[in-house]
Design a protein around this motif. Structure first.
Motif: not given
Length: 416
Positions: A97-108, A145-147
């Motif tokens: 979950a942290v990895g996916v959220g961080g990925f959404f945060g720096v991409t889309t 929400l990170a996205a």
């Protein structure tokens, strides 16, 4: 290579494959150069350069997205979560979950990356109780929400946000439902098998109880009846003035009493066999009946000495008490059957946290070193309590049977 290592390597390869796919997919031109999120919906009479398709070559065409290398650590964390999902399910889900959220945060938002979350939800639902993992699904909200971290109110005014939340929940809930369904079916099969095993065991106990009752119960009843008839004849002879040896009357009385007690105990034991759960609250024979056992043998002319400590100490656990009595009973039976007119000694004492039961005689011991069903039964009784049974010749001849039974009760420990 062990199965656990193969599973770990396969999941590691799967996690790295998903991470690579997400990295490559993040570079696909999903948005136009002006930031518009219009999607490609087919050629349909569009002219090149109208800016409404990913394959447009106009000035405002969809452009490839430059993804920061900051996303790489998050993708590696995602891959680690997928790799370790069966070894540490909950920690793997949090890492993913942290990895996916961080990925959404720096991409889309990139929908296929949610497959990693689905893969980590399944082991939790398959191996852990629901209450231990269902709360972790709340992490799906900040992941989505990170996205939208760069939008006003974290994209709360954007209808796409809610569609993405539904997609994330679907990716997580569907594998969980499949895992719960599969586990429920597996547990139902195990319950059915256990019920069949119990029913088969109960039927077998009933069969054994019927056989023992028909064979042994009938024989004991005949012995009791014959002893009673013999005593009645002796009483008539004594009344007629015919001299009768008192030893004969005492032996017959002992036979009748022993057979009657054995028949009563047999019925009690068979009643336990007929209990559906294999248990009964009926009292079982213990060392409190040792005096009756020895008294019956003494009445038959046997010389038996009982040695006990003056202080009996704390009450014995029920299982130890019953096993000790049965071992003494079998030991004295062996003396009667194999030692002729030898004198027997029964010793019962406590030492080093164990109850020691010893039956010895001064008769010939070597011929009885061969073990039969009685000795095997004593060994099994002792082994079920964590104890041992040893047999052999005594220091001054004869035969010695010794049983060491640990004084351990799960509810009420007893010390020597």
């Amino acid at each position: 290579m062990t199965r656990s290592r193969r599973v770990l390597l396969l999941n590691a390869a799967l996690g790295l494959g998903i991470a690579w796919f997400c990295w490559v997919g993040a570079h696909v031109p999903w948005a136009r150069s002006d930031g518009d999120r219009s999607t490609y919906d087919g050629p349909r009479n569009r002219e090149p350069g109208d800016g409404r398709g990913p394959f447009d070559r106009g000035d405002d065409a969809f452009q490839a997205v430059a993804v920061s290398w900051v996303a790489v650590p998050f993708l590696l964390l995602l891959a680690a979560g997928v790799a370790l999902r069966w070894r540490w399910p909950r920690a793997a889900f949090v890492a993913c979950a942290v990895g996916v959220g961080g990925f959404f945060g720096v991409t889309t938002f990139f929908g296929p990356v949610l497959l990693a979350l689905a893969l980590t939800v399944y082991p939790m639902a398959a191996t852990l109780p629901v209450r231990r993992w269902v709360g972790l699904l709340a992490l799906l909200v900040p992941v989505v929400l990170a996205a939208h971290h760069g939008e006003a109110y974290l994209g709360a005014l954007d209808p796409i946000l809610y569609a993405e939340l539904v997609m994330a929940v679907a990716f997580a809930v569907l594998p969980a439902l499949l895992a719960l369904l599969r586990r429920g079916r597996r547990e139902a099969v195990l319950r059915d098998r256990e019920e069949d095993r119990r029913r088969t065991a109960y039927e077998e106990r009933l069969r054994i109880a019927r056989e023992v009752h028909d064979v042994v119960g009938h024989s004991l009843s005949v012995v009791t009846m014959q002893a009673g008839v013999a005593l009645h004849v002796l009483d008539k002879q004594r009344a007629a003035g015919t001299p009768v040896s008192p030893e004969v009357s005492e032996s017959l009385e002992a036979i009748r009493r022993s057979s009657r007690d054995a028949l009563a105990e047999l019925r009690t034991t068979l009643g336990m066999f007929r209990e559906p759960a294999g248990e009964s609250r009926a009292p079982t024979a213990g060392l409190d009946r040792l005096d009756d056992l020895v008294g019956a043998l003494r009445a038959a002319g046997r010389r038996i000495e009982v040695v006990r400590p003056p202080d009996p100490g704390p009450p014995l656990p029920a299982a130890v008490d019953q096993a000790a009595f049965r071992i003494v009973q079998e030991g004295l039976t062996n003396v009667v059957r194999h030692a002729g007119e030898a004198r027997a000694t029964v010793r019962i004492l406590r030492e080093r946290g164990a109850l020691v039961v010893e039956v010895s005689d001064d008769g010939p011991g070597a011929p009885r070193l061969e073990e039969g069903n009685g000795i095997r039964g004593m060994r099994e009784r002792a082994a079920s309590l964590g104890g041992t049974v040893t047999l052999g010749a005594g220091a001054h001849g004869g035969f010695v049977l010794r049983a060491d039974l640990p004084l351990v009760d799960l509810d009420h420990p007893v010390t020597a």
